[in-house]
Every structure is written in C-alpha cells, then in structure tokens.
Design an enzyme around this catalytic site. Structure first.
Site, short mmCIF file in Angstrom:
data_model
loop_
_atom_site.label_atom_id
_atom_site.label_comp_id
_atom_site.label_asym_id
_atom_site.label_seq_id
_atom_site.Cartn_x
_atom_site.Cartn_y
_atom_site.Cartn_z
N LEU A 122 -28.96 5.05 -26.09
CA LEU A 122 -27.98 5.91 -26.75
C LEU A 122 -26.56 5.49 -26.34
O LEU A 122 -26.22 5.51 -25.16
CB LEU A 122 -28.22 7.38 -26.38
CG LEU A 122 -29.58 7.95 -26.78
CD1 LEU A 122 -29.72 9.38 -26.27
CD2 LEU A 122 -29.78 7.90 -28.29
N ARG A 135 -13.01 3.91 -19.26
CA ARG A 135 -12.37 2.71 -18.76
C ARG A 135 -13.14 1.44 -19.09
O ARG A 135 -12.55 0.38 -19.36
CB ARG A 135 -12.21 2.85 -17.23
CG ARG A 135 -11.61 1.66 -16.52
CD ARG A 135 -11.31 2.02 -15.07
NE ARG A 135 -12.46 2.58 -14.40
CZ ARG A 135 -13.42 1.85 -13.81
NH1 ARG A 135 -13.37 0.54 -13.86
NH2 ARG A 135 -14.42 2.45 -13.19
N ASP A 185 -17.02 6.36 -16.33
CA ASP A 185 -15.92 5.40 -16.25
C ASP A 185 -14.59 5.95 -16.75
O ASP A 185 -13.61 5.22 -16.83
CB ASP A 185 -16.27 4.14 -17.06
CG ASP A 185 -16.50 4.45 -18.54
OD1 ASP A 185 -16.71 5.63 -18.86
OD2 ASP A 185 -16.47 3.52 -19.35
#
Length: 329
Positions: free
Chosen positions: A223, A250, A247
C-alpha cells in the site's frame, strides 16, 4: 577535612533535583556539580559557601516557564475531558436504566475469581476462527536506517497503536511486523507483554525481511500513495503491506521503489474518488491499518475514510465539494 568535604559534597549531590522537562537545573549549576565530582578539592569550597542555596528551587528560565505552562494547560484539558467522558457515560447508563456501581462491583468480582479473563479468552478463540479466513496485514520495518531517532520513536508508537486497535476491534486481522530489529525492537521490548503476550492476540514479528516472512509474492500488495492502482475491495487471500516509515514527507517514493525492487504489486486507497483532502494524502501507519479494519467492518470506503482520518486533514466528501462548485458557478 577531605572526608568532611566529601560527605557534604555527597549530601549536596543528593539534594540536586532530578532532571525534568518542566523544572530542570540550569546548565551552569550542572557544570559546577560535575566539576565538584571530578575535582572535590577544588570545588568543595564553592559548594559549601551557601549550604542551603542548592537545596532551594532554582528560578526557571523563560523557556522552562513556557514548558511548565504548556504542560499544566494540557493536563487541565486532559482532566476536563476525562470528567466529561465520565459524565456522558453516567448519563447514558442512567438513561438505559443501568446501575454503574453494581456493574463495577460485578467486574471486580469477576476479576478476583478469574471469570473475566476466561470470558475474554473464549471470545478471542471465537475471533481467531474468523481471523484465519481474513486478509492479513504486515508492517515492513526495513527503513530504520533512513530515519532519525525521533522518527523511529514515532514508528514504535504507531506499531503499538496498530496492535491496540486490532486487539479491541471485533473485525481483527492477523498483524505481522517484518524486519523488526534495532532501535524499533528495543523500544517495543520496553512495553509490557511484548512480544510473547502480543502473540496470543493475532500478532507476530520477526527479524526476517518481508519477502522471507511472506514467501508467496503473488499474495502481497504494497500500500502506497504513489501507486497507480486503486483499491476497489479487499481480497481475503492477500497480505496488505504497510511501509513502516515515518519520514514527515521527507523520503519520496521510498515504499514504491522497495515494492518494485521485490516485484510486488502495489495499490492505494480510493481517497480521490470519495474525499477531497486539502492537506497531504500521506497517512500514518495506524491510520492506514484502521482504515483497512473499518472497510472490513462496513464494506464502504467513504465511511471507512471519514471514520478514521483526523479533522486536521480538512476533509470534504466529493458530494459536498461538487455542491460548493455549483454554488460558486
């Protein structure tokens, strides 16, 4: 004299407050104490000039004062919310003609005799039969090297949320975590019951990679919001993989690149078909997991998405967005 000084220095060390995010000693005082420990003879006179100075509470800096006020405000909100929830439950019980005090007493008696635990175990045995015929979910934690310590801490918490959601849900699935090692594993090891206690509640984890833990690649669906394939329904023969990565938006395309390198098919939620998000479409691990459980319960993507996605996403259904466009035109 050195013995007397060392005893007094030891007393001063024990009188220094413990570290706290709300009320910590200034860096200068901490440095003085460290100097005293390293060189008692040179710093003992400084510590003994005012024996009561370090025993009193140090004045807080502006930053510390802000932290304290913010903490007190959050605790006040939490307390009020708890009281409101308690009042709502009491009003609901009264409307239904229930006696909460008797219910609490009965629960305590069941706890003492072990009846409550046995009842929960029976329910879980029944639930496990349904879990065996359902789709599975795996969290791939092979991205730890790309994340900061703070992000790894968030990942550990999100795995905990997934376990808690799955444990409470009446539509549980088998939840697994692959490549679980390093700091993430260390963080979870501090949680009571991990991993042995968790394994009794449809949970499994391993240091093995995704492709080693789930060897049938044709049954894996990764996914990711970067996928071109949109999920229309959930297949009970599949293992839906959630990238264990936090993240802050990021690291772009990390999960889809991993899926392509392993030759695993990918898919994304049908968010655009049902909702209009003004914020990012990148979801947390626990949100993705809970959406899967909600769809299993209702078989309705729109309801599953609206039930789970937080208000900060500024969500509007596609129907509402269309009505606004008509009004504007």
């Amino acid at each position: 004299m050195s013995e007397v000084n060392s005893e007094k220095i030891t007393h001063e060390q024990h009188s220094v407050p413990k570290e706290s995010c709300l009320n910590e000693a200034s860096s200068k005082d901490e440095e003085n104490i460290k100097d005293a420990i390293r060189s008692p003879s040179s710093s003992s006179n400084h510590l003994l000039t005012n024996p009561t100075q370090d025993q009193t509470e140090k004045p807080l800096s502006k930053k510390q004062m802000k932290k304290r006020k913010r903490y007190e405000k959050l605790m006040g909100i939490k307390k009020r919310k708890k009281e409101q929830d308690k009042a709502v439950k009491a009003a609901k019980a009264k409307a239904e003609g229930r006696d909460l005090e008797k219910e609490r007493q009965k629960q305590h008696e069941q706890f003492l005799c072990g009846e409550g635990r046995m009842k929960r175990e029976r329910k879980w045995l029944e639930r496990l039969k349904k879990i065996e015929t359902s789709f599975k979910v795996c969290i791939d934690c092979s991205f730890e090297d790309l994340m900061t310590p703070k992000e790894i801490g968030s990942l550990s918490n999100q795995i905990r949320y997934c376990y808690a959601i799955n444990k409470k849900s009446y539509h549980s699935v088998c939840l697994s975590v692959s490549s679980l090692k390093g700091q993430t594993h260390e963080n979870l090891s501090r949680v009571e019951g991990f991993p042995d206690g968790w394994k009794t509640r449809a949970f499994e984890c391993s240091e093995l990679g995704l492709e080693e833990m789930h060897t049938e690649k044709e049954n894996l669906v990764y996914l990711t919001s970067d996928s071109e394939n949109t999920l229309e329904s959930l297949d009970n023969s599949k293992v839906y993989v959630i990238g264990g990565i936090v993240d802050r938006n990021r690291l772009k395309c990390t999960t889809i690149d991993k899926a392509k390198s392993l030759g695993i098919q990918t898919a994304k939620f049908p968010i655009d078909e049902h909702l209009k998000l003004c914020a990012t479409k990148v979801l947390t691990i626990n949100h993705v997991f809970e959406i899967l459980l909600k769809f299993k319960e209702h078989n309705d993507w729109k309801k599953a998405l609206l039930d789970v996605l937080p208000a900060r996403k500024d969500i509007k259904s596609t129907d509402d967005a269309a009505k606004e466009l008509i009004k504007q035109s």
